[in-house]
Scaffold this active site. Structure first.
Site, PDB file in Angstrom:
ATOM      1  N   SER A   1       8.899  74.431  47.931  1.00  0.00           N
ATOM      2  CA  SER A   1       8.697  75.032  46.310  1.00  0.00           C
ATOM      3  C   SER A   1       8.313  73.721  45.532  1.00  0.00           C
ATOM      4  O   SER A   1       7.742  74.041  44.573  1.00  0.00           O
ATOM      5  CB  SER A   1       9.926  75.814  46.252  1.00  0.00           C
TER       6      SER A   1
ATOM      7  N   GLY B   1      21.320  69.928  53.410  1.00  0.00           N
ATOM      8  CA  GLY B   1      21.309  71.380  53.838  1.00  0.00           C
ATOM      9  C   GLY B   1      22.592  72.079  53.358  1.00  0.00           C
ATOM     10  O   GLY B   1      23.502  71.529  53.156  1.00  0.00           O
TER      11      GLY B   1
ATOM     12  N   GLY C   1      17.493  72.479  44.684  1.00  0.00           N
ATOM     13  CA  GLY C   1      17.199  72.783  45.873  1.00  0.00           C
ATOM     14  C   GLY C   1      15.644  72.316  46.289  1.00  0.00           C
ATOM     15  O   GLY C   1      14.742  73.191  46.339  1.00  0.00           O
TER      16      GLY C   1
ATOM     17  N   PHE D   1      12.008  77.408  52.794  1.00  0.00           N
ATOM     18  CA  PHE D   1      12.274  78.787  52.605  1.00  0.00           C
ATOM     19  C   PHE D   1      11.528  79.707  51.475  1.00  0.00           C
ATOM     20  O   PHE D   1      12.180  79.913  50.416  1.00  0.00           O
ATOM     21  CB  PHE D   1      13.836  78.838  52.487  1.00  0.00           C
TER      22      PHE D   1
ATOM     23  N   ASP E   1      17.555  77.370  43.323  1.00  0.00           N
ATOM     24  CA  ASP E   1      17.275  77.653  44.736  1.00  0.00           C
ATOM     25  C   ASP E   1      17.957  76.703  45.520  1.00  0.00           C
ATOM     26  O   ASP E   1      17.642  76.152  46.676  1.00  0.00           O
ATOM     27  CB  ASP E   1      15.670  77.277  45.014  1.00  0.00           C
TER      28      ASP E   1
ATOM     29  N   HIS F   1      23.656  78.596  48.017  1.00  0.00           N
ATOM     30  CA  HIS F   1      24.099  80.117  47.590  1.00  0.00           C
ATOM     31  C   HIS F   1      25.502  80.693  47.708  1.00  0.00           C
ATOM     32  O   HIS F   1      25.703  81.707  47.957  1.00  0.00           O
ATOM     33  CB  HIS F   1      23.031  81.061  48.638  1.00  0.00           C
TER      34      HIS F   1
ATOM     35  N   HIS G   1      15.773  82.331  42.636  1.00  0.00           N
ATOM     36  CA  HIS G   1      15.169  82.619  44.024  1.00  0.00           C
ATOM     37  C   HIS G   1      16.282  83.277  44.965  1.00  0.00           C
ATOM     38  O   HIS G   1      17.382  82.985  44.845  1.00  0.00           O
ATOM     39  CB  HIS G   1      14.523  81.446  44.916  1.00  0.00           C
TER      40      HIS G   1
HETATM   41  C1  LIG Z   1      17.591  77.254  50.125  1.00  0.00           C
HETATM   42  S1  LIG Z   1      17.222  75.821  50.341  1.00  0.00           S
HETATM   43  C2  LIG Z   1      16.044  75.214  49.382  1.00  0.00           C
HETATM   44  C3  LIG Z   1      14.697  75.631  49.440  1.00  0.00           C
HETATM   45  C4  LIG Z   1      13.342  75.069  49.115  1.00  0.00           C
HETATM   46  N1  LIG Z   1      13.379  75.270  47.619  1.00  0.00           N
HETATM   47  C5  LIG Z   1      12.075  75.427  49.743  1.00  0.00           C
HETATM   48  O1  LIG Z   1      11.230  75.860  49.204  1.00  0.00           O
HETATM   49  O2  LIG Z   1      12.130  75.329  50.970  1.00  0.00           O
HETATM   50  C6  LIG Z   1      18.644  75.016  49.392  1.00  0.00           C
HETATM   51  C7  LIG Z   1      18.837  73.478  49.357  1.00  0.00           C
HETATM   52  O3  LIG Z   1      19.946  73.355  48.418  1.00  0.00           O
HETATM   53  C8  LIG Z   1      20.716  71.946  48.726  1.00  0.00           C
HETATM   54  N2  LIG Z   1      22.105  71.972  48.402  1.00  0.00           N
HETATM   55  C9  LIG Z   1      22.887  72.712  48.835  1.00  0.00           C
HETATM   56  N3  LIG Z   1      24.322  72.650  48.146  1.00  0.00           N
HETATM   57  C10 LIG Z   1      23.769  71.429  47.376  1.00  0.00           C
HETATM   58  C11 LIG Z   1      24.566  70.905  46.248  1.00  0.00           C
HETATM   59  N4  LIG Z   1      25.677  70.912  46.017  1.00  0.00           N
HETATM   60  N5  LIG Z   1      23.900  69.776  45.605  1.00  0.00           N
HETATM   61  C12 LIG Z   1      22.595  69.608  45.799  1.00  0.00           C
HETATM   62  N6  LIG Z   1      21.621  70.343  46.726  1.00  0.00           N
HETATM   63  C13 LIG Z   1      22.447  71.386  47.672  1.00  0.00           C
HETATM   64  C14 LIG Z   1      20.340  71.979  50.391  1.00  0.00           C
HETATM   65  O4  LIG Z   1      20.795  70.645  51.084  1.00  0.00           O
HETATM   66  C15 LIG Z   1      19.077  72.718  50.660  1.00  0.00           C
HETATM   67  O5  LIG Z   1      18.120  71.775  50.818  1.00  0.00           O
END
Ligand SMILES: C[S@@+](CC[C@H](N)C(=O)[O-])C[C@H]1O[C@@H](n2cnc3c(N)ncnc32)[C@H](O)[C@@H]1O
Length: 208
Positions: free
Chosen positions: A50, A73, A44, A19, A138, A141, A166
């Site tokens: 990224s 995820g 993230g 993303f 990132d 959210h 982000h």
């Molecule tokens: C928007 S994606 C990251 C996108 C990534 N930076 C990219 O360039 O594609 C958000 C990520 O945050 C992780 N995530 C969500 N909640 C989390 C938490 N409480 N602790 C660790 N990772 C978490 C998810 O597993 C997901 O892979």
């Protein structure tokens, strides 16, 4: 900012699921080059899109990058949600699992400069003590976790270091508000000033 990634890096990044739009990725890379050597922290990882961008910049300036993700995820990545990718479901467990894909990216391109942490940010926050020159937010959210991640890790950004956020959408019609509220909290704290913005990326600097 009208930066572009080098062709080999752009090609690599384009092949990894995730993303980070190409133009925002280039802006992320350009901003990161200004962070300086030291420890960098990404919240993230997903499949490493990224991470590839930050790692390339880290290599250029002599930094080391830690990237944190539980690899199952966020809410929007789960079955039935908008950003679910069935190709990333582990057939053994039936759960979304981005770690296997990231593992290949890590082994092929990142092992010299990236230290992955496979854990929730809530668990990592219990032991993290390392000052960072760059923090890229990132991860989750939701309002609660986005604010948690900001509060837990921004305290470690050294004066002059960068906080990058982000998916910042001031207009709710464009997307979720939690990252925008994080930027407002950062600016309101008096500890950060905004130095640039590109698309949904905000670049802030810790004041001395
Ligand atoms: C928007 S994606 C990251 C996108 C990534 N930076 C990219 O360039 O594609 C958000 C990520 O945050 C992780 N995530 C969500 N909640 C989390 C938490 N409480 N602790 C660790 N990772 C978490 C998810 O597993 C997901 O892979």
């Amino acid at each position: 900012m009208s930066a572009v990634l080098s062709e080999p890096l752009a090609g690599l990044v384009a092949r990894v699921p995730g993303f980070m739009p190409a133009d925002e990725g280039a802006a992320l890379h350009a901003a990161a080059l200004g962070a300086g050597a030291g420890a960098w922290l990404e919240i993230g990882t997903y499949c490493g899109k990224s991470t590839l961008i930050l790692a390339d910049a880290a290599r250029a300036v002599g930094a080391q990058l830690v990237t944190v993700d539980h690899h199952h995820g966020s809410e929007e990545n789960q079955p039935g949600w908008e950003y679910h990718d069935t190709a990333l479901v582990d057939p053994r467990t039936g759960r979304l699992d981005t770690l296997a894909t990231f593992r290949r990216v890590l082994d092929d391109h990142l092992a010299d400069v990236v230290s992955p942490v496979v854990a929730t940010t809530q668990v990592v926050a219990r032991w993290w003590t390392v000052p960072v020159r760059l923090l890229f937010l990132d991860g989750n959210h939701t309002e609660e976790v986005a604010q948690h991640d900001f509060q837990a890790f921004s305290a470690y950004v050294v004066p002059g270091g960068l906080l990058l956020v982000h998916d910042v959408f001031p207009d709710p019609a464009d997307g979720g508000q939690a990252p925008w509220h994080v930027v407002q909290a950062a600016l309101g704290s008096g500890r950060f000033e905004q130095i640039s913005a590109y698309g949904s990326l905000r670049v802030l600097r810790a004041v001395g």
